[in-house]
Each structure stands twice: as C-alpha cells, then as structure tokens.
Motif scaffolding. Structure first.
Motif, PDB file in Angstrom:
ATOM      1  N   ARG A 162      33.064  11.557  51.876  1.00  0.00           N
ATOM      2  CA  ARG A 162      33.894  11.348  53.061  1.00  0.00           C
ATOM      3  C   ARG A 162      35.295  11.876  52.776  1.00  0.00           C
ATOM      4  O   ARG A 162      35.715  11.959  51.637  1.00  0.00           O
ATOM      5  CB  ARG A 162      34.022   9.861  53.391  1.00  0.00           C
ATOM      6  N   GLY A 163      36.026  12.143  53.829  1.00  0.00           N
ATOM      7  CA  GLY A 163      37.425  12.527  53.682  1.00  0.00           C
ATOM      8  C   GLY A 163      38.270  11.311  53.355  1.00  0.00           C
ATOM      9  O   GLY A 163      37.949  10.192  53.743  1.00  0.00           O
ATOM     10  N   GLU A 164      39.348  11.502  52.639  1.00  0.00           N
ATOM     11  CA  GLU A 164      40.217  10.390  52.249  1.00  0.00           C
ATOM     12  C   GLU A 164      41.028   9.839  53.410  1.00  0.00           C
ATOM     13  O   GLU A 164      41.364   8.663  53.433  1.00  0.00           O
ATOM     14  CB  GLU A 164      41.178  10.839  51.150  1.00  0.00           C
ATOM     15  N   GLU A 165      41.334  10.675  54.385  1.00  0.00           N
ATOM     16  CA  GLU A 165      42.235  10.268  55.448  1.00  0.00           C
ATOM     17  C   GLU A 165      41.621   9.256  56.425  1.00  0.00           C
ATOM     18  O   GLU A 165      42.310   8.392  56.932  1.00  0.00           O
ATOM     19  CB  GLU A 165      42.765  11.483  56.213  1.00  0.00           C
ATOM     20  N   ASP A 166      40.346   9.349  56.706  1.00  0.00           N
ATOM     21  CA  ASP A 166      39.730   8.428  57.665  1.00  0.00           C
ATOM     22  C   ASP A 166      38.319   8.097  57.204  1.00  0.00           C
ATOM     23  O   ASP A 166      37.394   8.894  57.362  1.00  0.00           O
ATOM     24  CB  ASP A 166      39.719   9.045  59.063  1.00  0.00           C
ATOM     25  N   THR A 167      38.153   6.899  56.674  1.00  0.00           N
ATOM     26  CA  THR A 167      36.836   6.502  56.156  1.00  0.00           C
ATOM     27  C   THR A 167      35.850   6.155  57.267  1.00  0.00           C
ATOM     28  O   THR A 167      34.673   5.978  56.995  1.00  0.00           O
ATOM     29  CB  THR A 167      36.972   5.295  55.209  1.00  0.00           C
ATOM     30  N   LEU A 168      36.317   6.042  58.516  1.00  0.00           N
ATOM     31  CA  LEU A 168      35.412   5.736  59.617  1.00  0.00           C
ATOM     32  C   LEU A 168      34.767   6.983  60.213  1.00  0.00           C
ATOM     33  O   LEU A 168      33.865   6.887  61.041  1.00  0.00           O
ATOM     34  CB  LEU A 168      36.149   4.953  60.706  1.00  0.00           C
ATOM     35  N   GLN A 169      35.230   8.154  59.820  1.00  0.00           N
ATOM     36  CA  GLN A 169      34.636   9.408  60.289  1.00  0.00           C
ATOM     37  C   GLN A 169      33.251   9.595  59.678  1.00  0.00           C
ATOM     38  O   GLN A 169      32.927   9.023  58.648  1.00  0.00           O
ATOM     39  CB  GLN A 169      35.515  10.599  59.881  1.00  0.00           C
ATOM     40  N   ALA A 170      32.452  10.414  60.330  1.00  0.00           N
ATOM     41  CA  ALA A 170      31.133  10.740  59.789  1.00  0.00           C
ATOM     42  C   ALA A 170      31.304  11.434  58.432  1.00  0.00           C
ATOM     43  O   ALA A 170      32.251  12.206  58.253  1.00  0.00           O
ATOM     44  CB  ALA A 170      30.386  11.662  60.749  1.00  0.00           C
ATOM     45  N   PRO A 171      30.420  11.158  57.472  1.00  0.00           N
ATOM     46  CA  PRO A 171      30.560  11.775  56.152  1.00  0.00           C
ATOM     47  C   PRO A 171      30.310  13.280  56.200  1.00  0.00           C
ATOM     48  O   PRO A 171      29.584  13.778  57.056  1.00  0.00           O
ATOM     49  CB  PRO A 171      29.496  11.070  55.312  1.00  0.00           C
ATOM     50  N   TYR A 172      30.929  13.987  55.247  1.00  0.00           N
ATOM     51  CA  TYR A 172      30.705  15.431  55.128  1.00  0.00           C
ATOM     52  C   TYR A 172      29.308  15.713  54.600  1.00  0.00           C
ATOM     53  O   TYR A 172      28.673  16.671  54.998  1.00  0.00           O
ATOM     54  CB  TYR A 172      31.725  16.063  54.176  1.00  0.00           C
ATOM     55  N   ASP A 173      28.861  14.859  53.679  1.00  0.00           N
ATOM     56  CA  ASP A 173      27.560  15.103  53.052  1.00  0.00           C
ATOM     57  C   ASP A 173      26.976  13.792  52.548  1.00  0.00           C
ATOM     58  O   ASP A 173      27.712  12.907  52.099  1.00  0.00           O
ATOM     59  CB  ASP A 173      27.714  16.083  51.888  1.00  0.00           C
ATOM     60  N   ILE A 174      25.669  13.658  52.641  1.00  0.00           N
ATOM     61  CA  ILE A 174      24.916  12.539  52.080  1.00  0.00           C
ATOM     62  C   ILE A 174      23.775  13.163  51.296  1.00  0.00           C
ATOM     63  O   ILE A 174      23.094  14.060  51.797  1.00  0.00           O
ATOM     64  CB  ILE A 174      24.354  11.610  53.183  1.00  0.00           C
ATOM     65  N   GLY A 175      23.562  12.684  50.084  1.00  0.00           N
ATOM     66  CA  GLY A 175      22.506  13.274  49.274  1.00  0.00           C
ATOM     67  C   GLY A 175      22.039  12.359  48.163  1.00  0.00           C
ATOM     68  O   GLY A 175      22.444  11.200  48.071  1.00  0.00           O
ATOM     69  N   ILE A 176      21.186  12.908  47.300  1.00  0.00           N
ATOM     70  CA  ILE A 176      20.581  12.152  46.207  1.00  0.00           C
ATOM     71  C   ILE A 176      20.757  12.925  44.911  1.00  0.00           C
ATOM     72  O   ILE A 176      20.541  14.135  44.867  1.00  0.00           O
ATOM     73  CB  ILE A 176      19.083  11.908  46.471  1.00  0.00           C
ATOM     74  N   VAL A 177      21.116  12.186  43.858  1.00  0.00           N
ATOM     75  CA  VAL A 177      21.249  12.749  42.520  1.00  0.00           C
ATOM     76  C   VAL A 177      20.275  12.013  41.606  1.00  0.00           C
ATOM     77  O   VAL A 177      20.209  10.786  41.624  1.00  0.00           O
ATOM     78  CB  VAL A 177      22.690  12.569  41.988  1.00  0.00           C
TER      79      VAL A 177
END
Length: 87
Positions: free
Chosen positions: A7-22
């Motif tokens: 997620r971006g640091e400025e607004d944690t309520l925004q949709a995430p940039y990426d979701i994944g699995i490691v």
C-alpha cells in the motif's frame, strides 16, 4: 510462507497496489484481487506443492481450513472443535 499487501504510505484506506504470496523468499503469485483470494490461494499452493503448515501457525491454518473453508470439517482436532462450539 506469507501473504503480502503493498500500500502507499500516504493513505492506508486506498486499494493496495499489489497483493501476493511469497514462499521461502520467492514471490510465487502477485496481482491477486483481494486478501481473501490470497488466503484461498495459499491453501491451494499448500496442497498442490505438498507443503506442511508453518509450525508456529499450525493451529491457525487448521482452524481456517476446517471452520471457514470447510475442507475436511469432520476431522477436527479438539482445539478446533472447541473453537467451533464457541463460535
């Protein structure tokens, strides 16, 4: 094994940039549509790759599997069965 959310640091309520699995330090999946999809994919990868649950999260994964995803719910451990009754 981990699910990551970027997620971006400025607004944690925004949709995430990426979701994944490691898994073992290697990104195996990314650009998943939601965290729920990522959790379901973790279970799919565990079964497909014949992995064992991380020791420190064994009971958490067992509860998720039996109670919420309803995979083999008749084979509950006593701890999971007790949690099921409380819920």
């Amino acid at each position: 094994m981990a699910v990551f959310v970027i997620r971006g640091e400025e607004d944690t309520l925004q949709a995430p940039y990426d979701i994944g699995i490691v898994i073992e330090g290697v990104k195996v999946l990314n650009e998943l549509p939601s965290i729920a999809h990522a959790c379901a994919m973790v279970f799919g990868l565990i079964y497909t790759l014949n992995l064992s649950y991380p020791v420190e999260l064994k009971y958490t994964f067992d509860a998720l599997q039996k109670l919420f995803m309803e995979i083999e719910p008749k084979k509950m451990t006593r701890r999971v069965c007790s949690l099921s009754v409380k819920l």
